[in-house]
Design a protein around this motif. Structure first.
Motif, mmCIF file in Angstrom:
data_model
loop_
_atom_site.group_PDB
_atom_site.id
_atom_site.type_symbol
_atom_site.label_atom_id
_atom_site.label_comp_id
_atom_site.label_asym_id
_atom_site.label_seq_id
_atom_site.Cartn_x
_atom_site.Cartn_y
_atom_site.Cartn_z
ATOM 1 N N GLU A 146 0.833 -1.206 0.000
ATOM 2 C CA GLU A 146 0.000 0.000 0.000
ATOM 3 C C GLU A 146 0.866 1.254 0.000
ATOM 4 O O GLU A 146 0.573 2.218 -0.700
ATOM 5 N N PHE A 147 1.969 1.239 0.764
ATOM 6 C CA PHE A 147 2.888 2.366 0.762
ATOM 7 C C PHE A 147 3.396 2.624 -0.654
ATOM 8 O O PHE A 147 3.398 3.756 -1.129
ATOM 9 N N ASP A 148 3.832 1.553 -1.323
ATOM 10 C CA ASP A 148 4.369 1.701 -2.678
ATOM 11 C C ASP A 148 3.317 2.274 -3.629
ATOM 12 O O ASP A 148 3.630 3.119 -4.475
ATOM 13 N N ALA A 149 2.063 1.847 -3.478
ATOM 14 C CA ALA A 149 0.984 2.377 -4.324
ATOM 15 C C ALA A 149 0.743 3.851 -4.016
ATOM 16 O O ALA A 149 0.551 4.663 -4.942
ATOM 17 N N LEU A 150 0.759 4.228 -2.746
ATOM 18 C CA LEU A 150 0.598 5.644 -2.374
ATOM 19 C C LEU A 150 1.759 6.470 -2.915
ATOM 20 O O LEU A 150 1.567 7.581 -3.419
ATOM 21 N N TYR A 151 2.964 5.926 -2.826
ATOM 22 C CA TYR A 151 4.145 6.629 -3.331
ATOM 23 C C TYR A 151 4.037 6.835 -4.845
ATOM 24 O O TYR A 151 4.258 7.942 -5.345
ATOM 25 N N ASP A 152 3.678 5.775 -5.559
ATOM 26 C CA ASP A 152 3.544 5.865 -7.019
ATOM 27 C C ASP A 152 2.452 6.853 -7.420
ATOM 28 O O ASP A 152 2.553 7.511 -8.467
ATOM 29 N N ALA A 153 1.407 6.970 -6.593
ATOM 30 C CA ALA A 153 0.318 7.919 -6.868
ATOM 31 C C ALA A 153 0.659 9.332 -6.390
ATOM 32 O O ALA A 153 -0.176 10.227 -6.494
ATOM 33 N N ARG A 154 1.879 9.523 -5.870
ATOM 34 C CA ARG A 154 2.365 10.812 -5.380
ATOM 35 C C ARG A 154 1.540 11.320 -4.184
ATOM 36 O O ARG A 154 1.318 12.521 -4.030
ATOM 37 N N LEU A 155 1.102 10.369 -3.345
ATOM 38 C CA LEU A 155 0.328 10.718 -2.148
ATOM 39 C C LEU A 155 1.160 10.630 -0.871
ATOM 40 O O LEU A 155 0.637 10.846 0.224
ATOM 41 N N ILE A 156 2.449 10.323 -1.011
ATOM 42 C CA ILE A 156 3.377 10.386 0.119
ATOM 43 C C ILE A 156 3.986 11.787 0.083
ATOM 44 O O ILE A 156 4.453 12.237 -0.960
ATOM 45 N N ARG A 157 3.957 12.464 1.236
ATOM 46 C CA ARG A 157 4.320 13.882 1.257
ATOM 47 C C ARG A 157 5.747 14.165 0.831
ATOM 48 O O ARG A 157 6.019 15.177 0.191
ATOM 49 N N MET A 158 6.684 13.308 1.194
ATOM 50 C CA MET A 158 8.068 13.587 0.825
ATOM 51 C C MET A 158 8.830 12.293 0.576
ATOM 52 O O MET A 158 8.545 11.271 1.201
ATOM 53 N N HIS A 159 9.781 12.370 -0.317
ATOM 54 C CA HIS A 159 10.611 11.216 -0.656
ATOM 55 C C HIS A 159 11.345 10.686 0.576
ATOM 56 O O HIS A 159 11.567 9.482 0.706
ATOM 57 N N HIS A 160 11.691 11.581 1.516
ATOM 58 C CA HIS A 160 12.394 11.145 2.723
ATOM 59 C C HIS A 160 11.583 10.126 3.515
ATOM 60 O O HIS A 160 12.155 9.269 4.192
ATOM 61 N N THR A 161 10.255 10.172 3.431
ATOM 62 C CA THR A 161 9.419 9.175 4.111
ATOM 63 C C THR A 161 9.763 7.782 3.592
ATOM 64 O O THR A 161 9.911 6.837 4.366
#
Length: 159
Positions: free
Chosen positions: A131-146
Motif C-alpha cells: 500500500e505504501f508503494d501504491a501511495l508513493y507511485d500515486a504521489r500521495l506520500i508527502r516527501m521522498h524522505h518518508t
C-alpha cells in the motif's frame, strides 16, 4: 582549505519524526487534514498527503524531543525511541533547505492512535509495504524522505 566555511551548507529548518513498524513490517502513517480557508498556503500543499509522524524542531528543542512530541501530537502515540535511523538534507518547494531526522520507535501501551491535533491530521493507521508503494507511485506520500526512512527501518529490523 579542506574545512573552510565555503564547504558549509547552512540549514535554518530542521524536522524530526518516528518510524513505527508493527509485527508485519507495516508503517504507521498519518494523513494531513484537508483544505480549510484558515490554513496557510504551505498547509494546503500538504492536504491529503501521507507521512510518518514528524514536524518542525522548535527553537531550543532537540530533535529527539521533537520526534517524541510529534508522535503524540500527530498520531496519539507515546513512543520509546529505539535507534537513530538517519538524517536527510532536502528542501521545501520554495527551495529553503531542511534537515530531517528520524528514529525507529515503538509505541507504548498508553497510545491512543488518534491525533492530539485533529486540525492537522485526519487519519492515523498502519499501511502495508504494498500500500505504501501504491501511495508513493500515486504521489500521495508527502516527501521522498518518508520512503527513505521506511526503507532504513526495514533494513534495521532485518538485522
Amino acid at each position: 582549505m579542506q574545512f573552510g566555511p565555503e564547504l558549509h551548507t547552512p540549514v535554518s529548518h530542521r524536522a524530526a519524526g518516528v518510524v513505527i513498524l508493527n509485527a508485519a513490517g507495516d508503517l504507521l502513517m498519518v494523513r494531513e487534514t484537508g483544505v480549510s480557508p484558515s490554513v496557510s498556503a504551505g498547509q494546503r500543499q500538504k492536504a491529503g498527503l501521507w507521512h510518518i509522524p514528524s514536524g518542525t524542531v522548535e527553537d531550543g528543542e532537540n530533535p529527539q524531543d521533537t520526534a517524541v512530541r510529534e508522535a503524540w501530537e500527530e498520531a496519539g502515540v507515546r513512543v520509546r525511541l529505539l535507534k537513530f535511523l538517519a538524517a536527510y538534507l532536502g528542501h521545501f518547494p520554495d527551495g529553503v533547505p531542511v534537515l530531517r531526522h528520524a528514529w525507529l520507535a515503538e509505541a507504548l501501551p498508553d497510545s491512543t492512535f488518534r491525533p492530539a491535533l485533529p486540525d492537522e491530521v485526519t487519519k492515523v493507521r498502519f499501511v502495508s509495504k504494498a500500500e505504501f508503494d501504491a501511495l508513493y507511485d500515486a504521489r500521495l506520500i508527502r516527501m521522498h524522505h518518508t520512503k527513505l526512512f521506511y526503507e532504513d527501518a526495514l533494513r534495521e529490523r532485518g538485522r
